[in-house]
Scaffold this active site. Structure first.
Site, PDB file in Angstrom:
ATOM      1  N   GLU A 193      -9.152   2.093  -1.517  1.00 47.48           N
ATOM      2  CA  GLU A 193      -9.867   1.726  -0.290  1.00 47.48           C
ATOM      3  C   GLU A 193     -10.663   2.902   0.261  1.00 47.48           C
ATOM      4  OE1 GLU A 193      -7.164   0.073   2.539  1.00 47.48           O
ATOM      5  OE2 GLU A 193      -8.385   0.740   4.222  1.00 47.48           O
ATOM      6  N   HIS A 218      -9.239   6.609   2.715  1.00 50.50           N
ATOM      7  CA  HIS A 218      -9.631   6.867   4.111  1.00 50.50           C
ATOM      8  C   HIS A 218     -10.862   7.757   4.245  1.00 50.50           C
ATOM      9  CE1 HIS A 218      -8.577   6.684   8.437  1.00 50.50           C
ATOM     10  NE2 HIS A 218      -7.844   5.659   8.059  1.00 50.50           N
ATOM     11  N   ARG A 253       0.856  -1.180   0.000  1.00 54.76           N
ATOM     12  CA  ARG A 253       0.000   0.000   0.000  1.00 54.76           C
ATOM     13  C   ARG A 253       0.895   1.233   0.000  1.00 54.76           C
ATOM     14  NH1 ARG A 253      -4.024   2.118   4.864  1.00 54.76           N
ATOM     15  NH2 ARG A 253      -2.363   3.588   5.320  1.00 54.76           N
ATOM     16  N   GLU A 310      -4.641  -7.478   5.001  1.00 61.09           N
ATOM     17  CA  GLU A 310      -3.735  -6.415   5.441  1.00 61.09           C
ATOM     18  C   GLU A 310      -2.896  -6.931   6.613  1.00 61.09           C
ATOM     19  OE1 GLU A 310      -5.700  -2.957   6.993  1.00 61.09           O
ATOM     20  OE2 GLU A 310      -3.897  -1.719   6.849  1.00 61.09           O
ATOM     21  N   GLU A 329     -13.794  -1.512   6.729  1.00 59.39           N
ATOM     22  CA  GLU A 329     -13.058  -1.680   7.993  1.00 59.39           C
ATOM     23  C   GLU A 329     -13.803  -1.073   9.180  1.00 59.39           C
ATOM     24  OE1 GLU A 329      -9.320   0.359   6.888  1.00 59.39           O
ATOM     25  OE2 GLU A 329      -9.801   1.856   8.385  1.00 59.39           O
ATOM     26  N   ASP A 335      -5.158   3.773   0.093  1.00 60.01           N
ATOM     27  CA  ASP A 335      -6.285   4.011   1.010  1.00 60.01           C
ATOM     28  C   ASP A 335      -6.692   5.480   0.931  1.00 60.01           C
ATOM     29  OD1 ASP A 335      -8.118   4.049   3.052  1.00 60.01           O
ATOM     30  OD2 ASP A 335      -6.781   3.199   4.577  1.00 60.01           O
ATOM     31  N   ARG A 369     -13.868  -5.387   3.612  1.00 56.77           N
ATOM     32  CA  ARG A 369     -12.768  -5.272   4.579  1.00 56.77           C
ATOM     33  C   ARG A 369     -13.188  -5.458   6.039  1.00 56.77           C
ATOM     34  NH1 ARG A 369      -8.069  -3.688   4.313  1.00 56.77           N
ATOM     35  NH2 ARG A 369      -8.065  -1.896   5.705  1.00 56.77           N
ATOM     36  N   TYR A 407      -3.275  11.144   6.830  1.00 48.65           N
ATOM     37  CA  TYR A 407      -3.334   9.810   7.420  1.00 48.65           C
ATOM     38  C   TYR A 407      -2.324   8.903   6.715  1.00 48.65           C
ATOM     39  CZ  TYR A 407      -5.706   9.118   3.070  1.00 48.65           C
ATOM     40  OH  TYR A 407      -5.974   9.085   1.729  1.00 48.65           O
ATOM     41  N   TRP A 462     -12.184  11.743   9.101  1.00 49.28           N
ATOM     42  CA  TRP A 462     -10.790  11.321   9.267  1.00 49.28           C
ATOM     43  C   TRP A 462     -10.663   9.897   8.786  1.00 49.28           C
ATOM     44  CZ3 TRP A 462      -7.809   7.504  11.561  1.00 49.28           C
ATOM     45  CH2 TRP A 462      -6.421   7.713  11.413  1.00 49.28           C
TER      46      TRP A 462
HETATM   47  C1  CS2 Z   1      -6.284   2.179   8.072  1.00 48.26           C
HETATM   48  C2  CS2 Z   1      -6.121   2.042   9.559  1.00 48.26           C
HETATM   49  O1  CS2 Z   1      -5.196   0.100   7.942  1.00 48.26           O
HETATM   50  C3  CS2 Z   1      -5.964   0.864   7.381  1.00 48.26           C
HETATM   51  O2  CS2 Z   1      -6.446   0.663   6.295  1.00 48.26           O
HETATM   52  O3  CS2 Z   1      -7.455   2.686   7.594  1.00 48.26           O
HETATM   53  O4  CS2 Z   1      -4.805   2.380   9.812  1.00 48.26           O
HETATM   54  C4  CS2 Z   1      -7.024   2.872  10.445  1.00 48.26           C
HETATM   55  O5  CS2 Z   1      -6.759   4.233  10.312  1.00 48.26           O
HETATM   56  C5  CS2 Z   1      -6.830   2.426  11.869  1.00 48.26           C
HETATM   57  O6  CS2 Z   1      -6.977   1.044  11.969  1.00 48.26           O
HETATM   58  C6  CS2 Z   1      -7.796   3.124  12.801  1.00 48.26           C
HETATM   59  O7  CS2 Z   1      -7.813   2.513  14.038  1.00 48.26           O
HETATM   60 MG    MG Z   2      -8.085   1.809   5.797  1.00 45.88          MG
END
Ligand code: CS2
Ligand code: MG
Length: 402
Positions: A236, A212, A148, A339, A262, A210, A283, A160, A402
């Protein structure tokens, strides 16, 4: 008949905070479940201690499905990350116990292997393109077949997904860190570094990115089209995941594969995404989506619609979760990718065992159950420390996803 004799909840911060449930049966068999919800850990610890532990004692640990239905339907209040993480911890611990009682690793109870190993991706990042390229090189040299890529947007400052130390850890401050966000700057910059990665390293590995939850559906469609020449494995979380219908518009405009889930907790949260084939990878995880029992149900629905799995595996998923994930990944027919960010040394002093990594693939442990042990004594050296995830603000000061 064996009964649940004890259920204990541990909260410790070995490298980062983890909430762990340990169930002990009247036969002395011990099962572990992860109950970590990053930044909201104590809510799940209380849900377990105050509301579920009293219901567990005296119950038959072998009735996993019945326990799931009892805790889910019996709460009356449905879904949500706190409830589903607490139920997941109980469910995972019971699968661990069932494996130990049967003398088999959990994947054998799930039907045995569908594959020899579990393809994983890890996280390359950089404060700029040059630093990102060096990091991608490092992961490829380590044998990863999927990487990634995230780089900080230069004019904006933070973003992020950028690692500071050896491991990426977004929940790093005692109160939420406020980070700036500028969508246009991101949309202009991100495709350039993804192109730079392909230009330098070619197409012989999977490249992921990602978003996000940062874009609107139309912006995400534009981004997906812009990066089509990079042939991403996936983009993602292009938009905030709770609006399943939003993915229709993205889907109509781009051939870039889409992954999400996620932050979602149940089969109902991904029903439209899966049944309308709006995503390519789901995910959802063992820990936040109701345990092995419920995640298996999501994966089976996904299989009907040609959607593959791509479970979340950031550092905030404990080694217990990662072990459970790999047992499922190796067993289900529609596995896509897992992941894998790894864990801090302190974390591995407390959680022993689990899957092993070789040539960019994870392999489940062959010992009965999940194959992870919790060292309570070691955990005492790492008392709980409150940490929050950051909050994003646009340039005008308003809050962004976020
Ligand atoms: C992220 C994570 O791994 C990912 O894809 O989106 O790092 C996420 O920000 C954290 O798990 C939040 O707890
Ligand atoms: Mg993520």
């Amino acid at each position: 008949m064996s009964r649940i004799e004890r259920a204990e909840v541990f909260v410790a911060s070995p490298g980062r905070t983890f909430v762990t449930l340990r169930i002990t049966t009247s036969d002395g068999v011990v099962g572990l479940g992860d109950a970590t919800l990053n930044g909201r850990e104590l809510a799940v610890a209380s849900y377990l201690r105050d509301h579920l532990v009293p219901l567990l004692v005296g119950k038959d640990p072998a009735r996993i499905e019945d326990m799931w239905q009892y805790l889910y339907k019996g709460a009356y209040w449905r879904r949500g990350p706190v409830t589903m993480t607490a139920i997941a911890a109980v469910d995972t611990a019971l699968w661990d116990i069932k494996g130990k009682v049967a003398g088999l690793p959990v994947y054998q109870l799930l039907g045995g292997r569908s594959r020899d190993g579990v393809l994983v991706y890890s996280h390359a990042s950089g404060r700029d393109t040059a630093e990102l390229l060096d990091d991608v090189e490092r992961f490829l040299a380590l044998g990863y077949r999927a990487v990634r890529a995230q780089a900080a947007v230069p004019e904006v400052g933070g973003t992020y997904g950028i690692r500071k130390g050896t491991l990426y850890e977004p929940a790093a401050t005692a109160l939420p860190d406020e980070q700036p966000w500028d969508t246009e700057a991101y949309l202009n910059f991100a495709p350039t570094y993804l192109e730079a990665v392909r230009e330098r390293f070619g197409f012989g590995f999977h490249l992921l990115h990602d978003v996000h939850h940062r874009l609107t559906p139309l912006e995400a469609a534009r981004f997906g089209k812009a990066v089509e020449p990079c042939r991403l494995f996936w983009m993602e979380d292009p938009t905030p995941a709770e609006n399943q219908e939003a993915f229709r518009l993205i889907r109509q405009h781009t051939t870039t594969p889409i992954a999400t889930g996620e932050v979602l907790n149940s089969i109902w949260d991904v029903q439209t995404l899966i049944t309308e084939q709006l995503i390519d990878y789901v995910r959802t995880t063992v820990v936040h989506a109701g345990g092995v029992t419920h995640l298996r149900r999501i994966f089976d629905l996904a299989a009907l619609y040609g959607v593959r799995t791509g479970s979340h595996g950031a550092t905030d998923l404990s080694p217990v979760s990662m072990a459970a994930a790999v047992h499922l990944d190796v067993a289900v027919p529609n596995f896509g990718i897992q992941e894998y960010m790894g864990h801090a040394e302190e974390t591995l002093e407390v959680f022993r065992g689990g899957p092993t990594l070789a040539d960019g693939m994870l392999h489940p442990s062959e010992v009965p159950g999940l194959g992870v042990e919790y060292d309570e004594k070691a955990a005492e050296r790492f008392p709980y420390q409150a940490r929050y995830l950051p909050v994003a603000r646009r340039l005008d000061g308003s809050v962004h996803d976020w």
